[in-house]
Design an enzyme around this catalytic site. Sequence first.
Site, PDB file in Angstrom:
ATOM      1  N   LYS A  46       0.838  -1.210   0.000  1.00 13.28           N
ATOM      2  CA  LYS A  46       0.000   0.000   0.000  1.00 13.28           C
ATOM      3  C   LYS A  46       0.871   1.257   0.000  1.00 13.28           C
ATOM      4  CE  LYS A  46      -1.782   1.687   3.984  1.00 13.28           C
ATOM      5  NZ  LYS A  46      -1.487   3.125   4.164  1.00 13.28           N
ATOM      6  N   ASN A  47       1.844   1.305   0.898  1.00 14.35           N
ATOM      7  CA  ASN A  47       2.628   2.528   1.058  1.00 14.35           C
ATOM      8  C   ASN A  47       3.594   2.785  -0.096  1.00 14.35           C
ATOM      9  OD1 ASN A  47       1.270   3.052   3.363  1.00 14.35           O
ATOM     10  ND2 ASN A  47       2.983   2.712   4.766  1.00 14.35           N
ATOM     11  N   ARG A 115      -4.624  10.644   4.527  1.00 11.80           N
ATOM     12  CA  ARG A 115      -3.621  11.708   4.647  1.00 11.80           C
ATOM     13  C   ARG A 115      -2.624  11.704   3.496  1.00 11.80           C
ATOM     14  NH1 ARG A 115      -2.240  14.420   8.695  1.00 11.80           N
ATOM     15  NH2 ARG A 115      -0.098  14.157   7.989  1.00 11.80           N
ATOM     16  N   CYS A 139      -4.604  13.172  12.913  1.00 15.30           N
ATOM     17  CA  CYS A 139      -5.263  11.878  12.762  1.00 15.30           C
ATOM     18  C   CYS A 139      -5.093  11.129  14.062  1.00 15.30           C
ATOM     19  CB  CYS A 139      -4.678  11.096  11.595  1.00 15.30           C
ATOM     20  SG  CYS A 139      -3.025  10.517  11.908  1.00 15.30           S
ATOM     21  N   ARG A 144       0.912  14.886  12.980  1.00 17.31           N
ATOM     22  CA  ARG A 144       1.405  14.637  11.620  1.00 17.31           C
ATOM     23  C   ARG A 144       1.412  15.882  10.716  1.00 17.31           C
ATOM     24  NH1 ARG A 144      -0.822   8.787   9.806  1.00 17.31           N
ATOM     25  NH2 ARG A 144       1.031   8.791   8.522  1.00 17.31           N
ATOM     26  N   VAL A 146       2.817  18.745   7.916  1.00 14.55           N
ATOM     27  CA  VAL A 146       3.444  18.600   6.587  1.00 14.55           C
ATOM     28  C   VAL A 146       4.418  19.754   6.326  1.00 14.55           C
ATOM     29  CG1 VAL A 146       1.632  17.201   5.516  1.00 14.55           C
ATOM     30  CG2 VAL A 146       1.436  19.689   5.454  1.00 14.55           C
ATOM     31  N   ASP A 327       4.979   0.979  12.006  1.00 13.08           N
ATOM     32  CA  ASP A 327       3.796   0.286  11.476  1.00 13.08           C
ATOM     33  C   ASP A 327       3.722  -1.180  11.922  1.00 13.08           C
ATOM     34  OD1 ASP A 327       2.951   2.579  10.281  1.00 13.08           O
ATOM     35  OD2 ASP A 327       3.420   1.981   8.228  1.00 13.08           O
ATOM     36  N   ARG A 419      -8.368  -0.342   4.939  1.00 13.10           N
ATOM     37  CA  ARG A 419      -7.485   0.632   4.277  1.00 13.10           C
ATOM     38  C   ARG A 419      -6.155  -0.002   3.916  1.00 13.10           C
ATOM     39  NH1 ARG A 419      -5.897   4.775   7.860  1.00 13.10           N
ATOM     40  NH2 ARG A 419      -4.614   5.253   6.061  1.00 13.10           N
TER      41      ARG A 419
HETATM   42  C1  UD1 Z   1       4.456   7.130   6.323  1.00 13.43           C
HETATM   43  C2  UD1 Z   1       3.588   5.898   6.189  1.00 13.43           C
HETATM   44  C3  UD1 Z   1       3.087   5.444   7.550  1.00 13.43           C
HETATM   45  C4  UD1 Z   1       4.263   5.240   8.486  1.00 13.43           C
HETATM   46  C5  UD1 Z   1       5.157   6.476   8.515  1.00 13.43           C
HETATM   47  C6  UD1 Z   1       6.437   6.266   9.327  1.00 13.43           C
HETATM   48  C7  UD1 Z   1       2.585   6.106   3.998  1.00 13.43           C
HETATM   49  C8  UD1 Z   1       1.358   6.396   3.201  1.00 13.43           C
HETATM   50  N1  UD1 Z   1       2.450   6.218   5.318  1.00 13.43           N
HETATM   51  O1  UD1 Z   1       3.651   8.171   6.873  1.00 13.43           O
HETATM   52  O2  UD1 Z   1       2.372   4.215   7.375  1.00 13.43           O
HETATM   53  O3  UD1 Z   1       3.784   4.989   9.787  1.00 13.43           O
HETATM   54  O4  UD1 Z   1       5.553   6.839   7.185  1.00 13.43           O
HETATM   55  O5  UD1 Z   1       7.152   5.177   8.840  1.00 13.43           O
HETATM   56  O6  UD1 Z   1       3.619   5.771   3.469  1.00 13.43           O
HETATM   57  N2  UD1 Z   1       6.766  15.013  10.341  1.00 13.43           N
HETATM   58  C9  UD1 Z   1       6.829  16.363  10.601  1.00 13.43           C
HETATM   59  N3  UD1 Z   1       6.704  17.228   9.545  1.00 13.43           N
HETATM   60  C10 UD1 Z   1       6.531  16.796   8.268  1.00 13.43           C
HETATM   61  C11 UD1 Z   1       6.465  15.421   8.015  1.00 13.43           C
HETATM   62  C12 UD1 Z   1       6.587  14.552   9.074  1.00 13.43           C
HETATM   63  O7  UD1 Z   1       6.977  16.790  11.753  1.00 13.43           O
HETATM   64  O8  UD1 Z   1       6.422  17.645   7.367  1.00 13.43           O
HETATM   65  C13 UD1 Z   1       6.900  14.051  11.465  1.00 13.43           C
HETATM   66  C14 UD1 Z   1       5.618  13.250  11.693  1.00 13.43           C
HETATM   67  O9  UD1 Z   1       4.724  13.933  12.538  1.00 13.43           O
HETATM   68  C15 UD1 Z   1       6.167  11.991  12.326  1.00 13.43           C
HETATM   69  C16 UD1 Z   1       7.518  11.814  11.627  1.00 13.43           C
HETATM   70  O10 UD1 Z   1       7.852  13.073  11.081  1.00 13.43           O
HETATM   71  O11 UD1 Z   1       6.383  12.198  13.702  1.00 13.43           O
HETATM   72  C17 UD1 Z   1       7.526  10.786  10.519  1.00 13.43           C
HETATM   73  O12 UD1 Z   1       6.448  11.041   9.631  1.00 13.43           O
HETATM   74  P1  UD1 Z   1       6.498  10.613   8.095  1.00 13.43           P
HETATM   75  O13 UD1 Z   1       7.689   9.748   7.885  1.00 13.43           O
HETATM   76  O14 UD1 Z   1       6.358  11.815   7.254  1.00 13.43           O
HETATM   77  O15 UD1 Z   1       5.201   9.713   7.968  1.00 13.43           O
HETATM   78  P2  UD1 Z   1       4.143   9.671   6.786  1.00 13.43           P
HETATM   79  O16 UD1 Z   1       4.815   9.915   5.489  1.00 13.43           O
HETATM   80  O17 UD1 Z   1       2.976  10.537   7.162  1.00 13.43           O
END
Ligand code: UD1
Length: 440
Positions: A46-47, A115, A139, A144, A146, A327, A419
């Site tokens: 999925k990811n 997301r 969530c 989380r 961006v 995960d 999902r």
């Molecule tokens: C992806 C995966 C999710 C997995 C996660 C961590 C997908 C669709 N989802 O989520 O299943 O649990 O990686 O392996 O692939 N952060 C910030 N600012 C940002 C981006 C991230 O502070 O702009 C923080 C987040 O809050 C979190 C950490 O960085 O604490 C890691 O997040 P991230 O690796 O970005 O996770 P996702 O891409 O959302």
Amino acid sequence: MLQGTFDKEQRSSGQTIISCSGEDMDKLVIEGGVPLTGGIDISGSKNAALPILFACILLSKPFTVTNVPNLRDIHTTIKLLNMLGCTCTYSEHCVQVEPGDLLPEAPYDLVRTMRASVLCLGPLLARIGRARVALPGGCAIGARPVDQHLKGLELMGASFQLEEGYIIGRCRRLKGTHITFDMPTVGGTENLLMAASLAEGETVLKNAAREPEIVDLANFLRTCGAKIEGHGTSVIHIQGVTSLSDGQYAVMPDRIEAGTFMVAAGITGGELLLHNCPFQELESVVRKLNSMGMEINETPEGVLARCAVPLRGTDVKTQPYPGFPTDMQAQIMALMCLADGASVVEESIFENRFMHVLELMRMGAQIKVSGHTAMVRGVQKLTGAPVMASDLRASASLVLAGLAAQGVTEVRRIYHLDRGYEHIEHKLTAVGARIQRVQE
Ligand code: UD1
């Protein structure tokens, strides 16, 4: 669609998929205590599939993506891509994408259900210089943000403003630059990797995430003609090109699904042969399961996971790849509940990812949470109970606990599970589990 409603959609493949959150929810009813034995085919990741599908926004020629899992998030992505102007069709794990005239808007109704929709931001800016994408918000597993996605795109020349809950981005052709992430972010690295593929000049991503799904996205982009080096390390070099070509790409198998079934073998005292299992990408998980007493070996037919001795407790800290994946945290915690002695789980990626704990405790688990750490004391048995799934991996953990528990477990709100796990009850039934989907 209103929050709290739910619908079922008939897919082009002819299969019915649960497609939205809501009141009219299915549950899984599990009669535990059966050691699972047999073979399971691991689905496409999925990811990995999600960013690859979003990357299709970058293409100006038709493309076919194969080994795409039949999941709710995938169908949400296809719906969003169609709204953005690509023509995407799904059939038998295969997505055909025809590029079209792109529109910049990713509406809140879709973004809030997934997301990962924010992954259209980089490709839209790179392709049409405009994007209006709903801010995903928090969530169940945490805030989380961006900010890292936006900071990187700003450094490449995009400007953003927030209006009525939407991120509005504009740019001329994005320009390559050096971007250092504050933390390794999977989605942030993916968004920037996609944007940089069509940018002018060279982009260097530093402190990039190294997850195998990022490597898969980079390999997909390279198949289309992108110039990327260093993916899988923390420094990625991307030389921008002016257009990407047509072709075909098969998504990698799902390491989290495979890891979940490894735990299913261990928690039920069974033996599962996992076909199409990404063994190397599961190294940290396999090492921990080994330390708990499980045997997991690669064979010519697949990866064999079993447990012939009583399980022992262990300690786990979640970390970015190649560390132990967040995960898999909820699933290994279910296993720890039935292991001899104490185990400690430290969650270092997300701030609110222990929601399965209270539900596991309703089944007889002994767990104490303090901040980011959970201390698990192994018990002799878990007992079936009605429990509520709160997020995708928490749901998997409750299903695993239910498979091992004495009596009947009802896992409610399984739309989370839909999902990320393709036909989980069918796969588990085929290896002996007594599990049924029941409509409430
Ligand atoms: C992806 C995966 C999710 C997995 C996660 C961590 C997908 C669709 N989802 O989520 O299943 O649990 O990686 O392996 O692939 N952060 C910030 N600012 C940002 C981006 C991230 O502070 O702009 C923080 C987040 O809050 C979190 C950490 O960085 O604490 C890691 O997040 P991230 O690796 O970005 O996770 P996702 O891409 O959302």
